[in-house]
Motif scaffolding. Structure first.
Motif: not given
Length: 293
Positions: A253-261
């Motif tokens: 799930i890319t929209g979690g902890l590392a979403a800004e990347e």
């Protein structure tokens, strides 16, 4: 190359069992994500089963009660495997002695009071002061919203000098509580390791919690093949790394902890940015998606 999905339904039919992270995937600590809830309900209606696999440092009953408070439909999951349960088993079997100092907030007291029926087969665990402790049980900082691991450096130095082991009930480093990023027990345990102390881990990405999840699946009558299991979550070094180590497919799930990347649109990660970041992290999930839906 990791395949980016628009919805879990694109691939869900090839899986019988989903091991699904909670924080950052199904909720943000305050609110349930409706699209994620709907995706899990749809998966179960199609014949799939869902085990929620969380690094929460509390026994299953406490996590279930919190999900009920937040309004997660019981139709979205079949069972819950928690780092708290896996770590509690280690504690009761004497992993850090029988006299332990609890480093963590009062809300985690259930770790010591909500005990399984078989707990009486082992010596009783006594919570004591730091000075009298044989080991440490860490469920997080005392003050989650304000403290950092560095606030405990002095106490950890003293623990190392005494040779105390630290049982980490939640290997997560950070989570987002609404819009606030807070440190978890894993960050304190990581610092202790860096200082030369010894930490013991039971949640993701370590094997004990996956063994617990499989036992839950067997208990509820799920017949599964390893190639029909998928692990889902937003922690690249917990959910994804752990799932890959277990030999199952993974959905990041890319929209979690590392979403800004991954670009300006949290719902639509950019492939080139994702590929470069995954290479840096040394992980290769089977799939990725902006948010579970």
């Amino acid at each position: 190359m990791t395949r980016i999905l628009r919805s879990f339904a694109e691939v869900s039919a090839i899986y019988d069992l989903a091991l699904v992270d909670l924080w950052g995937c199904v909720h943000n600590g305050e609110d349930i994500y409706p699209a994620a809830e709907a995706a899990l309900i749809a998966f179960r209606k199609g014949g799939g089963r869902v085990i929620l696999v969380t690094n929460a440092p509390r026994p299953e009953a406490g996590v279930r009660a919190r999900l009920d408070e937040m309004g997660l439909s019981p139709d979205a999951y079949d069972a819950i495997a928690t780092s708290g349960d896996a770590a509690q088993q280690g504690m009761l079997m004497g992993a850090v002695g029988t006299k332990v100092w609890h480093l963590g907030p009062d809300k985690d007291d259930g770790f010591f009071t909500d005990l399984p029926d078989w707990a009486g087969e082992y010596p009783a665990i006594e919570r004591v002061s730091f000075e009298d402790a044989e080991g440490i049980v860490c469920t997080g900082p005392f003050e989650e919203l304000t403290e950092t691991p560095e606030d405990y450096r002095g106490r950890l130095l003293a623990a190392k000098a005494r040779g105390l082991k630290l049982l980490c009930a939640n290997p997560d480093i950070v989570v987002d509580y609404g819009e606030t990023r807070i440190y978890c027990a894993g960050a304190i345990a990581q610092l202790y390791d860096q200082m030369g102390g010894e930490s013991l881990y039971f949640g993701k990405p370590h094997p004990p919690i996956y063994d617990l999840a499989r036992r839950h699946a067997q208990r509820i009558g799920v017949a599964f093949a390893e190639d029909r299991i998928i692990a889902i979550g937003d922690g690249i070094q917990t959910d994804v790394k752990g799932g890959m180590a277990e030999g199952v497919d993974t959905l990041f799930i890319t929209g979690g902890l590392a979403a800004e990347e991954f670009g300006p649109d949290v719902e639509h990660p950019e492939q080139a940015l994702l590929d470069a970041w995954l290479t840096k992290e040394g992980q290769s999930p089977t799939y990725a998606i902006g948010r579970l839906r």
